[in-house]
Motif scaffolding. Structure first.
Motif, mmCIF file in Angstrom:
data_model
loop_
_atom_site.group_PDB
_atom_site.id
_atom_site.type_symbol
_atom_site.label_atom_id
_atom_site.label_comp_id
_atom_site.label_asym_id
_atom_site.label_seq_id
_atom_site.Cartn_x
_atom_site.Cartn_y
_atom_site.Cartn_z
ATOM 1 N N CYS A 1 3.803 -117.496 139.130
ATOM 2 C CA CYS A 1 4.994 -117.644 138.267
ATOM 3 C C CYS A 1 5.093 -116.465 137.314
ATOM 4 O O CYS A 1 6.171 -115.881 137.146
ATOM 5 C CB CYS A 1 4.942 -118.960 137.494
ATOM 6 S SG CYS A 1 3.363 -119.271 136.686
ATOM 7 N N THR B 1 1.751 -125.281 144.385
ATOM 8 C CA THR B 1 1.417 -126.698 144.237
ATOM 9 C C THR B 1 2.593 -127.508 143.710
ATOM 10 O O THR B 1 2.409 -128.649 143.262
ATOM 11 C CB THR B 1 0.212 -126.853 143.282
ATOM 12 O OG1 THR B 1 0.523 -126.153 142.063
ATOM 13 C CG2 THR B 1 -1.056 -126.287 143.868
ATOM 14 N N LEU C 1 7.180 -127.337 133.565
ATOM 15 C CA LEU C 1 5.852 -126.979 134.072
ATOM 16 C C LEU C 1 4.928 -128.189 133.927
ATOM 17 O O LEU C 1 4.703 -128.677 132.815
ATOM 18 C CB LEU C 1 5.304 -125.795 133.259
ATOM 19 C CG LEU C 1 3.847 -125.407 133.509
ATOM 20 C CD1 LEU C 1 3.631 -124.986 134.955
ATOM 21 C CD2 LEU C 1 3.432 -124.276 132.570
ATOM 22 N N CYS D 1 -0.607 -127.780 138.148
ATOM 23 C CA CYS D 1 -0.764 -126.313 138.174
ATOM 24 C C CYS D 1 -2.156 -125.918 138.661
ATOM 25 O O CYS D 1 -3.153 -126.555 138.305
ATOM 26 C CB CYS D 1 -0.516 -125.758 136.774
ATOM 27 S SG CYS D 1 -0.751 -123.979 136.680
ATOM 28 N N PHE D 2 -2.212 -124.866 139.452
ATOM 29 C CA PHE D 2 -3.455 -124.370 140.046
ATOM 30 C C PHE D 2 -3.933 -123.085 139.344
ATOM 31 O O PHE D 2 -5.001 -122.589 139.620
ATOM 32 C CB PHE D 2 -3.185 -124.099 141.528
ATOM 33 C CG PHE D 2 -4.398 -123.862 142.376
ATOM 34 C CD1 PHE D 2 -5.164 -124.935 142.832
ATOM 35 C CD2 PHE D 2 -4.779 -122.589 142.744
ATOM 36 C CE1 PHE D 2 -6.272 -124.725 143.635
ATOM 37 C CE2 PHE D 2 -5.880 -122.366 143.549
ATOM 38 C CZ PHE D 2 -6.635 -123.433 143.998
ATOM 39 N N CYS E 1 5.952 -121.591 143.852
ATOM 40 C CA CYS E 1 4.787 -122.239 143.201
ATOM 41 C C CYS E 1 4.012 -123.024 144.262
ATOM 42 O O CYS E 1 4.543 -123.963 144.864
ATOM 43 C CB CYS E 1 5.248 -123.159 142.078
ATOM 44 S SG CYS E 1 3.873 -124.105 141.397
ATOM 45 N N CYS F 1 -2.575 -120.107 139.713
ATOM 46 C CA CYS F 1 -2.592 -118.996 140.676
ATOM 47 C C CYS F 1 -1.991 -117.718 140.099
ATOM 48 O O CYS F 1 -2.295 -116.623 140.546
ATOM 49 C CB CYS F 1 -1.847 -119.383 141.948
ATOM 50 S SG CYS F 1 -0.065 -119.474 141.731
ATOM 51 N N GLY F 2 -1.094 -117.869 139.120
ATOM 52 C CA GLY F 2 -0.496 -116.689 138.480
ATOM 53 C C GLY F 2 0.800 -116.217 139.101
ATOM 54 O O GLY F 2 1.414 -115.256 138.605
HETATM 55 S S1 SF4 Z 1 0.196 -120.670 137.872
HETATM 56 FE FE1 SF4 Z 1 2.445 -120.881 138.041
HETATM 57 S S2 SF4 Z 1 2.909 -120.594 140.227
HETATM 58 FE FE2 SF4 Z 1 0.707 -120.996 140.048
HETATM 59 S S3 SF4 Z 1 0.457 -123.195 140.297
HETATM 60 FE FE3 SF4 Z 1 0.690 -122.859 138.098
HETATM 61 S S4 SF4 Z 1 2.888 -123.048 137.702
HETATM 62 FE FE4 SF4 Z 1 2.667 -122.803 139.920
#
Ligand code: SF4
Ligand code: SF4
Length: 416
Positions: free
Chosen positions: A359, A340, A348, A353-354, A338, A356-357
């Protein structure tokens, strides 16, 4: 050509009669076939959020009583090396440093300047070590309260034209474009860019986005200093500066990549609609914006092209975590990758959370639900469908900062 001045727009704002839209609101109306005319729109607030490697902080802080050391040679903050100077501050017990957002801790390459600056803004304590020119080691702990001045300078911010990457080779390739090595055989695609929300995408001739104009940088009012480094007509970017102490830590921070910690920022820029040319440039949509897809190894020649509609439309901006599907693996791959650190101890944290996908694409048990989409391409004469596995831009934060800017304009907290 029909025109209006900044003064006229400011007067409308004063009178509570200005029509201000965020880029997201404006694009939605375009897509619904209901776009406001030139007369019906005064300002559009654009925004972008993504990894912006050229970010540095200039900091001054007290580290000891006066007279303890003459000159700092090396400075480390939580193990992240900063450059001492340019002003030496002899005998004063304080240091000026320049800290790169991309510098890595000497103890952990996944921890770097981006994570450190966010922690400082969150009010956390930071360990400082100074090696002085006369051979002394001075150690102390500081917080944001000990920092007398902190300014962010981004040498290459709000980038416009990006390239997406995939790996057509057999071997995985490690890069700054994903937190894990990108597996081969076209198994995934990684991209950056907020598409039709991006400031420069909405003002390609730089009619209003130019040296001296204002921007909202991670929530703080800042100024565009001019073109960024390596900026060109085809791939423009901006040099921007703002006061770190006035920033909101939600909008920036560290970002883990295959090459260690990076830094992300969020930038919002108002576009006053002064004439019809500026208005017409705001009509750009995601599907109009090309996104070349290149081989992550070499990164030069595009293998094919796609566009930002394919990247964003219909896809989720945040994941959902289903704890009942999590099987508590011995080592959680999601926690490791992950970017960030939003997923820790099976929790979670959406504030980190960014979107980004990673996970949703890497959890071994499918405990995350998030549609990140896939893209149809023709590579070397073959039709292929490649899943989008990592997004290094965050449209949610870009939207939120654009909305904040709209409200600040309406409340006269940000004057055009
Ligand atoms: S989408 Fe998932 S991997 Fe990406 S920042 Fe959020 S929790 Fe982390
Ligand atoms: S990889 Fe997925 S299933 Fe395994 S511990 Fe992490 S979140 Fe849970």
């Amino acid at each position: 050509m029909t025109e209006r001045s900044i003064g006229q727009i400011n007067q409308k704002i004063d009178d509570g009669e200005a029509n201000i839209y965020t880029a997201e609101e404006f694009k939605k109306l375009i897509k619904e076939g209901n776009v406001p005319s030139f007369d019906e729109v005064d300002v559009v607030t654009t925004g972008t959020c993504g990894v912006m490697s050229g970010t540095a902080a200039i900091l001054n802080f007290i580290i000891s009583e006066p007279g303890e050391f003459i000159r700092a040679n090396e400075v480390y903050l939580n193990g992240v090396p900063a450059f001492a100077g340019p002003c030496p501050n002899e005998w004063l017990g304080s240091v000026d440093v320049i800290l790169h957002g991309t510098s890595h801790s000497i103890y952990d390459e996944n921890y770097g300047g981006g994570f450190l600056l966010k922690e400082l803004l969150e009010g956390k304590e930071v360990d400082v070590r100074v090696e002085s020119a006369e051979g002394k080691t001075i150690e102390n702990t500081i917080t944001m309260n000990d920092i007398t001045r902190a300014q962010i300078v981004g040498s290459r911010m709000a980038f416009k034209n990006y390239t997406a990457f995939t790996n057509p080779n057999n071997e995985p390739v490690s890069s700054i474009f994903a937190a894990t090595p990108l597996e081969g055989n076209l198994s995934g695609l990684t991209f950056s860019g907020c598409g039709d929300l991006n400031p420069l995408q909405n003002d390609i001739p730089h009619n209003v986005i130019k040296e001296g104009s204002k921007a909202l940088v991670n929530g703080a009012q800042g100024y565009i200093l001019g073109d960024g480094t390596r900026s060109s007509a085809e791939k423009p970017n901006l040099m921007i500066s703002a006061d770190l102490t006035k920033m909101d830590p939600y909008y920036f921070g560290g970002f883990k990549t295959g090459q260690g910690g990076e830094i992300f920022n969020t930038v919002a820029i108002p576009i006053p609609v002064l004439n019809e040319e500026i208005y017409n440039n705001l009509l750009v949509k995601d599907e109009d914006i090309d996104l070349p897809v290149a081989d992550i190894k070499g990164r030069h020649l595009p293998l094919d092209n796609t566009n930002y509609k394919e990247m964003w439309q219909g896809n989720d901006l945040r994941p959902k975590f289903d704890k009942t599907k999590c099987s508590n693996c011995d080592s959680c791959l999601v926690e490791e990758i992950c970017p960030t650190n939003a997923f820790k101890d099976e929790r979670l944290n959406l504030a980190y959370c960014f979107g980004c996908g990673m996970c949703a694409n890497f959890c071994r048990k499918g405990a995350f639900e998030m549609k990140t989409g896939d893209v149809d391409l023709n590579i070397n004469g073959e039709n292929v469908t490649i899943p989008i596995i990592c997004r290094q831009s965050d449209r949610l934060r870009a939207n939120k900062l654009s909305l904040k800017l709209k409200k600040m304009l309406e409340n006269k907290e940000f004057i055009l």
